[in-house]
Motif scaffolding. Structure first.
Motif, PDB file in Angstrom:
ATOM      1  N   GLN A  83       0.826  -1.217   0.000  1.00 15.15           N
ATOM      2  CA  GLN A  83       0.000   0.000   0.000  1.00 15.15           C
ATOM      3  C   GLN A  83       0.861   1.268   0.000  1.00 15.15           C
ATOM      4  O   GLN A  83       0.540   2.236  -0.676  1.00 15.15           O
ATOM      5  N   ALA A  84       1.976   1.231   0.716  1.00 16.94           N
ATOM      6  CA  ALA A  84       2.884   2.384   0.735  1.00 16.94           C
ATOM      7  C   ALA A  84       3.522   2.581  -0.634  1.00 16.94           C
ATOM      8  O   ALA A  84       3.627   3.715  -1.130  1.00 16.94           O
ATOM      9  N   LEU A  85       3.940   1.491  -1.264  1.00 19.13           N
ATOM     10  CA  LEU A  85       4.532   1.582  -2.600  1.00 19.13           C
ATOM     11  C   LEU A  85       3.529   2.134  -3.601  1.00 19.13           C
ATOM     12  O   LEU A  85       3.857   2.994  -4.417  1.00 19.13           O
ATOM     13  N   LEU A  86       2.310   1.657  -3.531  1.00 18.32           N
ATOM     14  CA  LEU A  86       1.256   2.123  -4.433  1.00 18.32           C
ATOM     15  C   LEU A  86       0.992   3.616  -4.228  1.00 18.32           C
ATOM     16  O   LEU A  86       0.857   4.376  -5.191  1.00 18.32           O
ATOM     17  N   SER A  87       0.953   4.036  -3.004  1.00 19.63           N
ATOM     18  CA  SER A  87       0.740   5.443  -2.678  1.00 19.63           C
ATOM     19  C   SER A  87       1.875   6.308  -3.231  1.00 19.63           C
ATOM     20  O   SER A  87       1.644   7.364  -3.835  1.00 19.63           O
ATOM     21  N   PHE A  88       3.105   5.866  -3.043  1.00 25.09           N
ATOM     22  CA  PHE A  88       4.262   6.593  -3.571  1.00 25.09           C
ATOM     23  C   PHE A  88       4.207   6.636  -5.094  1.00 25.09           C
ATOM     24  O   PHE A  88       4.386   7.694  -5.706  1.00 25.09           O
ATOM     25  N   ASN A  89       3.965   5.493  -5.718  1.00 26.25           N
ATOM     26  CA  ASN A  89       3.916   5.404  -7.181  1.00 26.25           C
ATOM     27  C   ASN A  89       2.890   6.363  -7.772  1.00 26.25           C
ATOM     28  O   ASN A  89       3.168   7.060  -8.752  1.00 26.25           O
ATOM     29  N   ASN A  90       1.706   6.397  -7.197  1.00 27.54           N
ATOM     30  CA  ASN A  90       0.648   7.274  -7.710  1.00 27.54           C
ATOM     31  C   ASN A  90       1.010   8.746  -7.550  1.00 27.54           C
ATOM     32  O   ASN A  90       0.745   9.553  -8.436  1.00 27.54           O
ATOM     33  N   VAL A  92       4.105  10.093  -7.329  1.00 28.38           N
ATOM     34  CA  VAL A  92       5.265  10.479  -8.133  1.00 28.38           C
ATOM     35  C   VAL A  92       4.860  10.756  -9.580  1.00 28.38           C
ATOM     36  O   VAL A  92       5.473  11.599 -10.256  1.00 28.38           O
ATOM     37  N   LYS A  93       3.841  10.095 -10.069  1.00 27.03           N
ATOM     38  CA  LYS A  93       3.373  10.283 -11.450  1.00 27.03           C
ATOM     39  C   LYS A  93       2.818  11.688 -11.689  1.00 27.03           C
ATOM     40  O   LYS A  93       2.710  12.124 -12.827  1.00 27.03           O
ATOM     41  N   LYS A  94       2.494  12.405 -10.630  1.00 28.69           N
ATOM     42  CA  LYS A  94       1.904  13.736 -10.744  1.00 28.69           C
ATOM     43  C   LYS A  94       2.948  14.863 -10.800  1.00 28.69           C
ATOM     44  O   LYS A  94       2.593  16.017 -10.993  1.00 28.69           O
ATOM     45  N   ILE A  95       4.215  14.528 -10.640  1.00 32.41           N
ATOM     46  CA  ILE A  95       5.270  15.547 -10.631  1.00 32.41           C
ATOM     47  C   ILE A  95       5.899  15.601 -12.015  1.00 32.41           C
ATOM     48  O   ILE A  95       6.612  14.682 -12.417  1.00 32.41           O
ATOM     49  N   LYS A  96       5.642  16.686 -12.735  1.00 32.95           N
ATOM     50  CA  LYS A  96       6.072  16.782 -14.139  1.00 32.95           C
ATOM     51  C   LYS A  96       7.586  16.780 -14.298  1.00 32.95           C
ATOM     52  O   LYS A  96       8.099  16.348 -15.329  1.00 32.95           O
ATOM     53  N   GLU A  97       8.331  17.250 -13.329  1.00 31.57           N
ATOM     54  CA  GLU A  97       9.785  17.296 -13.443  1.00 31.57           C
ATOM     55  C   GLU A  97      10.430  15.910 -13.355  1.00 31.57           C
ATOM     56  O   GLU A  97      11.586  15.740 -13.740  1.00 31.57           O
ATOM     57  N   ILE A  98       9.694  14.926 -12.845  1.00 30.46           N
ATOM     58  CA  ILE A  98      10.223  13.568 -12.766  1.00 30.46           C
ATOM     59  C   ILE A  98       9.964  12.877 -14.100  1.00 30.46           C
ATOM     60  O   ILE A  98       8.846  12.579 -14.449  1.00 30.46           O
ATOM     61  N   LYS A 129       8.514  19.005  -3.445  1.00 30.15           N
ATOM     62  CA  LYS A 129       7.714  17.961  -4.089  1.00 30.15           C
ATOM     63  C   LYS A 129       8.195  16.553  -3.745  1.00 30.15           C
ATOM     64  O   LYS A 129       7.449  15.753  -3.206  1.00 30.15           O
ATOM     65  N   ILE A 130       9.449  16.250  -4.035  1.00 25.17           N
ATOM     66  CA  ILE A 130       9.948  14.886  -3.830  1.00 25.17           C
ATOM     67  C   ILE A 130       9.989  14.525  -2.356  1.00 25.17           C
ATOM     68  O   ILE A 130       9.512  13.459  -1.960  1.00 25.17           O
ATOM     69  N   SER A 131      10.514  15.406  -1.526  1.00 23.93           N
ATOM     70  CA  SER A 131      10.596  15.115  -0.085  1.00 23.93           C
ATOM     71  C   SER A 131       9.221  15.021   0.568  1.00 23.93           C
ATOM     72  O   SER A 131       9.077  14.429   1.638  1.00 23.93           O
ATOM     73  N   SER A 132       8.207  15.593  -0.086  1.00 24.62           N
ATOM     74  CA  SER A 132       6.836  15.548   0.442  1.00 24.62           C
ATOM     75  C   SER A 132       6.041  14.341  -0.049  1.00 24.62           C
ATOM     76  O   SER A 132       4.887  14.173   0.340  1.00 24.62           O
ATOM     77  N   LEU A 133       6.635  13.534  -0.886  1.00 24.17           N
ATOM     78  CA  LEU A 133       5.925  12.339  -1.377  1.00 24.17           C
ATOM     79  C   LEU A 133       5.648  11.395  -0.202  1.00 24.17           C
ATOM     80  O   LEU A 133       6.392  11.385   0.783  1.00 24.17           O
ATOM     81  N   PRO A 134       4.600  10.576  -0.310  1.00 24.25           N
ATOM     82  CA  PRO A 134       4.263   9.666   0.788  1.00 24.25           C
ATOM     83  C   PRO A 134       5.409   8.705   1.130  1.00 24.25           C
ATOM     84  O   PRO A 134       6.034   8.145   0.235  1.00 24.25           O
ATOM     85  N   PHE A 135       5.665   8.579   2.413  1.00 23.70           N
ATOM     86  CA  PHE A 135       6.601   7.599   2.984  1.00 23.70           C
ATOM     87  C   PHE A 135       8.073   7.857   2.667  1.00 23.70           C
ATOM     88  O   PHE A 135       8.902   6.973   2.837  1.00 23.70           O
TER      89      PHE A 135
END
Length: 153
Positions: A83-90, A92-98, A129-135
């Motif tokens: 669940q944590a991986l899924l949350s992170f994955n979803n 991260v997809k919203k950050i255009k610079e990645i 953005k990145i440091s604020s991603l879940p987990f």
């Protein structure tokens, strides 16, 4: 060169030609691979329908667009349950610079390819953005000095 036991030499030639130039006409493609237009078109459709070709897109020049700063961020998570991986994955997809995000087996959990205009912009993306991603527990950055090869063609 793409390899699979399900495709033959003509399919391979079609894939190789399109990786080199995805905008070529069916006439040019058929001449290049040594097939007439109709069978070439049928094979191309089969390659698309069976998932060997995901799509066609414009490849933009990031330097012309002012996005020539590339950094790789190593990310370690506090939790690696599904669940944590899924949350992170979803998220991260919203950050255009990645540009890319890869789950890694090793000393950290994810490797992110981040493209920005400069180091100051990268610092903002990392901090806000990145440091604020879940987990996210910690990050470490490697800055690219020169890109020698970026695509797999």
């Amino acid at each position: 060169m793409i390899k699979s036991s399900e495709i033959d030499q003509f399919d391979q030639k079609i894939l190789d030609a399109l990786v080199e130039d995805g905008r070529m006409s069916i006439t040019e493609l058929s001449e290049r691979v040594g097939l007439s237009k109709t069978p070439c078109q049928a094979r191309l459709k089969k390659l698309i329908d069976s998932g060997y070709i995901d799509g066609f897109k414009a490849v933009l020049n990031p330097i012309k667009l002012g996005l020539d700063h590339v950094a790789f961020a190593e990310v370690k998570l506090t939790d690696t349950r599904e669940q944590a991986l899924l949350s992170f994955n979803n998220a991260v997809k919203k950050i255009k610079e990645i540009e890319e995000c890869h789950m890694i087996a090793g000393r950290f959990d994810y490797l992110l390819k981040v493209r920005t205009s400069d180091i100051r912009r990268y610092r903002i993306v990392l901090g806000e953005k990145i440091s604020s991603l879940p987990f996210v527990a910690s990050t470490s950055t490697n800055v690219v000095m020169q890109s020698v090869k970026e695509n797999w063609s």
